[in-house]
Structure formats: C-alpha cells, structure tokens
Design an enzyme around this catalytic site. Sequence first.
Site, PDB file in Angstrom:
ATOM      1  N   ASP A  44      40.236  37.010  31.209  1.00 20.30           N
ATOM      2  CA  ASP A  44      39.471  36.196  32.677  1.00 20.30           C
ATOM      3  C   ASP A  44      38.513  37.034  32.729  1.00 20.30           C
ATOM      4  O   ASP A  44      38.085  38.014  32.403  1.00 20.30           O
ATOM      5  CB  ASP A  44      40.561  36.468  33.782  1.00 20.30           C
ATOM      6  CG  ASP A  44      39.933  36.360  34.579  1.00 20.30           C
ATOM      7  OD1 ASP A  44      39.795  34.522  35.044  1.00 20.30           O
ATOM      8  OD2 ASP A  44      39.222  36.290  35.933  1.00 20.30           O
ATOM      9  N   TYR A  49      30.340  39.814  35.377  1.00 16.23           N
ATOM     10  CA  TYR A  49      31.055  40.537  35.528  1.00 16.23           C
ATOM     11  C   TYR A  49      30.394  41.245  34.146  1.00 16.23           C
ATOM     12  O   TYR A  49      30.695  42.140  34.427  1.00 16.23           O
ATOM     13  CB  TYR A  49      32.536  40.408  35.326  1.00 16.23           C
ATOM     14  CG  TYR A  49      33.472  39.940  35.929  1.00 16.23           C
ATOM     15  CD1 TYR A  49      33.040  39.279  37.278  1.00 16.23           C
ATOM     16  CD2 TYR A  49      34.174  39.609  35.173  1.00 16.23           C
ATOM     17  CE1 TYR A  49      34.627  38.822  37.995  1.00 16.23           C
ATOM     18  CE2 TYR A  49      35.892  38.848  36.303  1.00 16.23           C
ATOM     19  CZ  TYR A  49      35.742  38.911  37.558  1.00 16.23           C
ATOM     20  OH  TYR A  49      36.437  38.122  37.877  1.00 16.23           O
ATOM     21  N   LYS A  74      33.332  31.755  35.016  1.00 20.94           N
ATOM     22  CA  LYS A  74      32.976  31.681  36.191  1.00 20.94           C
ATOM     23  C   LYS A  74      32.384  31.039  36.411  1.00 20.94           C
ATOM     24  O   LYS A  74      31.049  31.939  35.788  1.00 20.94           O
ATOM     25  CB  LYS A  74      34.226  32.480  37.133  1.00 20.94           C
ATOM     26  CG  LYS A  74      35.349  32.994  36.905  1.00 20.94           C
ATOM     27  CD  LYS A  74      36.228  33.422  38.112  1.00 20.94           C
ATOM     28  CE  LYS A  74      37.233  34.316  37.238  1.00 20.94           C
ATOM     29  NZ  LYS A  74      37.278  35.702  36.707  1.00 20.94           N
ATOM     30  N   HIS A 107      33.602  30.043  41.052  1.00 20.09           N
ATOM     31  CA  HIS A 107      34.018  31.681  41.774  1.00 20.09           C
ATOM     32  C   HIS A 107      33.882  31.282  42.660  1.00 20.09           C
ATOM     33  O   HIS A 107      34.668  32.228  43.578  1.00 20.09           O
ATOM     34  CB  HIS A 107      32.605  32.417  40.652  1.00 20.09           C
ATOM     35  CG  HIS A 107      33.091  34.069  40.806  1.00 20.09           C
ATOM     36  ND1 HIS A 107      32.846  34.709  39.638  1.00 20.09           N
ATOM     37  CD2 HIS A 107      34.127  34.435  41.616  1.00 20.09           C
ATOM     38  CE1 HIS A 107      33.291  35.849  39.605  1.00 20.09           C
ATOM     39  NE2 HIS A 107      33.927  35.681  40.809  1.00 20.09           N
TER      40      HIS A 107
HETATM   41  N1  LIG Z   1      38.190  35.470  41.292  1.00 19.25           N
HETATM   42  C1  LIG Z   1      37.784  36.453  42.299  1.00 19.25           C
HETATM   43  O1  LIG Z   1      36.680  35.716  42.859  1.00 19.25           O
HETATM   44  C2  LIG Z   1      38.249  37.567  41.270  1.00 19.25           C
HETATM   45  C3  LIG Z   1      38.248  38.658  42.351  1.00 19.25           C
HETATM   46  C4  LIG Z   1      38.789  40.246  41.833  1.00 19.25           C
HETATM   47  C5  LIG Z   1      39.383  39.593  40.515  1.00 19.25           C
HETATM   48  N2  LIG Z   1      39.165  38.917  40.083  1.00 19.25           N
HETATM   49  C6  LIG Z   1      40.585  38.727  38.593  1.00 19.25           C
HETATM   50  O2  LIG Z   1      41.350  39.271  38.311  1.00 19.25           O
HETATM   51  C7  LIG Z   1      41.197  40.975  38.050  1.00 19.25           C
HETATM   52  C8  LIG Z   1      42.226  41.500  38.593  1.00 19.25           C
HETATM   53  O3  LIG Z   1      42.087  41.917  39.806  1.00 19.25           O
HETATM   54  P1  LIG Z   1      41.479  44.016  40.016  1.00 19.25           P
HETATM   55  O4  LIG Z   1      41.292  44.225  38.251  1.00 19.25           O
HETATM   56  O5  LIG Z   1      40.716  42.977  41.041  1.00 19.25           O
HETATM   57  O6  LIG Z   1      42.751  44.355  40.086  1.00 19.25           O
HETATM   58  P2  LIG Z   1      44.114  44.570  39.794  1.00 19.25           P
HETATM   59  O7  LIG Z   1      44.766  44.004  38.345  1.00 19.25           O
HETATM   60  O8  LIG Z   1      45.029  44.196  40.946  1.00 19.25           O
HETATM   61  O9  LIG Z   1      43.858  45.875  39.634  1.00 19.25           O
HETATM   62  C9  LIG Z   1      42.875  46.954  38.617  1.00 19.25           C
HETATM   63  C10 LIG Z   1      43.126  48.025  38.930  1.00 19.25           C
HETATM   64  O10 LIG Z   1      45.136  49.014  39.384  1.00 19.25           O
HETATM   65  C11 LIG Z   1      44.978  50.054  38.082  1.00 19.25           C
HETATM   66  N3  LIG Z   1      46.452  49.849  37.471  1.00 19.25           N
HETATM   67  C12 LIG Z   1      46.413  48.671  36.214  1.00 19.25           C
HETATM   68  N4  LIG Z   1      47.894  48.587  35.559  1.00 19.25           N
HETATM   69  C13 LIG Z   1      48.033  49.793  36.633  1.00 19.25           C
HETATM   70  C14 LIG Z   1      49.450  50.128  36.461  1.00 19.25           C
HETATM   71  N5  LIG Z   1      50.352  49.616  35.516  1.00 19.25           N
HETATM   72  N6  LIG Z   1      49.892  51.279  36.941  1.00 19.25           N
HETATM   73  C15 LIG Z   1      48.846  51.870  38.151  1.00 19.25           C
HETATM   74  N7  LIG Z   1      47.762  51.687  38.280  1.00 19.25           N
HETATM   75  C16 LIG Z   1      47.344  50.291  37.319  1.00 19.25           C
HETATM   76  C17 LIG Z   1      43.850  49.731  37.235  1.00 19.25           C
HETATM   77  O11 LIG Z   1      43.760  51.334  37.205  1.00 19.25           O
HETATM   78  P3  LIG Z   1      42.657  50.958  35.517  1.00 19.25           P
HETATM   79  O12 LIG Z   1      41.767  50.445  35.250  1.00 19.25           O
HETATM   80  O13 LIG Z   1      41.899  52.786  35.975  1.00 19.25           O
HETATM   81  O14 LIG Z   1      43.641  51.289  34.547  1.00 19.25           O
HETATM   82  C18 LIG Z   1      42.912  49.284  38.625  1.00 19.25           C
HETATM   83  O15 LIG Z   1      42.539  49.951  38.719  1.00 19.25           O
HETATM   84  C19 LIG Z   1      40.039  41.034  37.272  1.00 19.25           C
HETATM   85  O16 LIG Z   1      40.185  41.683  36.203  1.00 19.25           O
HETATM   86  C20 LIG Z   1      39.281  39.603  37.442  1.00 19.25           C
HETATM   87  O17 LIG Z   1      39.657  38.965  36.229  1.00 19.25           O
HETATM   88  C21 LIG Z   1      38.837  37.838  40.388  1.00 19.25           C
END
Ligand SMILES: NC(=O)c1ccc[n+]([C@@H]2O[C@H](COP(=O)([O-])OP(=O)(O)OC[C@H]3O[C@@H](n4cnc5c(N)ncnc54)[C@H](OP(=O)(O)O)[C@@H]3O)[C@@H](O)[C@H]2O)c1
Length: 281
Positions: A44, A49, A74, A107
């Site tokens: 994704d 990004y 997106k 988006h």
């Molecule tokens: N459509 C939208 O508006 C929107 C908005 C936000 C996100 N997204 C998408 O959703 C994806 C995921 O969301 P997100 O990146 O915001 O947050 P997330 O996946 O909920 O959390 C990522 C965070 O959690 C940590 N993490 C990952 N695996 C872990 C584990 N096993 N144990 C402890 N900590 C862990 C990561 O650390 P490290 O990176 O240091 O490993 C990072 O700081 C994004 O990358 C993006 O593709 C979309």
Amino acid sequence: MEYITLRNGVQVPKLGFGVFLMNEPGEAEAAVLDAIKVGYRLIDTASRYYNEEEVGAALKKSGVPREELFITTKLWYKDAGYENTKKAFKLSLEKLGLDYLDLYLIHQPFNDYYGAWRAMEELYTEGLIRAIGVSNFYPDRLRDLAQHNEIAPMVVQRETHPLNQQWEAEEWLAKDGVQLEAWSPLGRGKEEILQSSILKTIASTHNKTVAQVILRWFMQRKIIAIPKASHLTRIQENFDIFDFTLSTEEMALIKGMDQKTSIGDVLHDNPKMLDILGQFE
Ligand SMILES: NC(=O)c1ccc[n+]([C@@H]2O[C@H](COP(=O)([O-])OP(=O)(O)OC[C@H]3O[C@@H](n4cnc5c(N)ncnc54)[C@H](OP(=O)(O)O)[C@@H]3O)[C@@H](O)[C@H]2O)c1
C-alpha cells in the site's frame, strides 16, 4: 495467506504492507523487498508518500510474478477532477513501473472527487485498474458516491484499530457491498495500544506479541490490514499470525476496548484537516 473477495470477484490478501513515511533514500525499496521475501503480496503506497518509484524498483527486483502481487496507490486530493485524475494515474503507474494497478483509491473526500470517480470508473472499465475505492470517506460521503455513480466503491480505507473499531461504519458498508481496509492497524505503534493490559494478557495466552494479536483480530473480523514496519524482525513478526485463533471471548474483550477515536486526531470531517494535509505538499 488468507484472502477476501471483493464485490467484483477480485481476491485481496487480508494482510498487506504499508509504506507511509518511508522517505529515506532506499528505505521503501529495502522494506518492500524484505516484505515480499517474507511473503506479503499486498503493498500500500500513495502518490504523496513520495516513494512509488522505490516501491516499483522493489517489485521488479523481487522477481515475483506480477499476477501474484496486489498493488495499491492513491490519488491525492489536489489531483482530483476528471482530467487531473487520468494524468495522476498515468504518472503513478509509470513511477511504479506497472501497466495496471490492483487498487486505486481517492485519498481524501476533498476537491472534485466526483470528477475523479468518473475517471476511475473509466480506467476500471478499460481494465487498467482491477478495483477502485476511496479512503477517509465517512459513511455519508461514501453512500453519496455509491448511490450517484454507475460503480460504487469496492473498498474504503479508514483508520481502524482496537481504539477505533469502525463497527458502525461497517454496518453502512455492508449495505453497499464495500470492503473495509484498516490504515494504522497497530495504532501507529502508540503505547496506549501496544501496552494495553487486555492485549498483553491475550498475547501471553497464545505466546504471541500484542501486534500479532491485533493483526489476528483483523483477520477474524474479515478486515484487510496494512501494517507498516521498518525492520525485518517486525516485518516477519507481523506476518506470523496465521497459526493461532482468538476465541469468541478474546474477540469480545478487544471489542470492549473501542473508544471510537482517532489516535492522531486525523478527522476528515474537521476543516482543519485541509491545513494538516498541506504539510504533505
Ligand atoms: N489512507 C490514509 O489516509 C492512510 C493514513 C495512514 C496510513 N495509511 C496506510 O496504512 C499503513 C499503516 O499505517 P501506519 O504506518 O500509520 O501505522 P501502523 O502500521 O499502525 O503502525 C506503524 C508503527 O508501528 C510500529 N510497529 C510495526 N510493527 C510493530 C511491532 N510488531 N511491534 C511494535 N511496533 C511495531 C512501526 O515501527 P517501525 O516502523 O519503527 O518498525 C511504526 O512506528 C501506512 O504505512 C499506509 O500505507 C493510510
């Protein structure tokens, strides 16, 4: 891997890999390559990004046949409108080095998203996108779009995690046959989620981590989840969720954690969201 079948018959891996905020040179490419080696097939990204080229380079280097991959990007709200969407789509495809996309999402529910949707309907009908959807659309905007166009969105990507569970939204989605996909499924790794005593207890019962319990919860709720992780150990950890099952009681305990709140105040019905999004320009 477990799959979900969209309304149009397209199969989507239930667990994917997100690459938001991977902006150091080489970071997204290395992480996506690691993720594909571990077994993830859904990636994704988004035009804003600023890492579509690196994602594309990783897809090419992985050697995995194109039809096994499920690639999402997106459309940024400033690129909305019929003509701009066609241009933005072409640019994203070029950057990713692909000749079709698996899922294209609007988006944000801002600017001329009706024009954008008409362009996306055409691209879908032409076979250049396998599924089309939206992101950050709440049930009111989503139902409006679904009911006043030829093709209703097939997917909506929303902030979803144990503190923001989206049960009410899901009821509306079911009426229009729209699949929920969770962004920030781990609540951005914040303490209030990963240090939850409820989740820690469930995790120790299964000899798993809190992150694994959360991701398993999504699989059992039939919601697509796209966690982001920067290092191989976490990329592997987050994928190792297909060998255990949460009980009905454990699912209910997690349900009890819902606060119906955004963890980072990311609210697309708040006018200040447009100022926040300006930071990504
Ligand atoms: N459509 C939208 O508006 C929107 C908005 C936000 C996100 N997204 C998408 O959703 C994806 C995921 O969301 P997100 O990146 O915001 O947050 P997330 O996946 O909920 O959390 C990522 C965070 O959690 C940590 N993490 C990952 N695996 C872990 C584990 N096993 N144990 C402890 N900590 C862990 C990561 O650390 P490290 O990176 O240091 O490993 C990072 O700081 C994004 O990358 C993006 O593709 C979309």
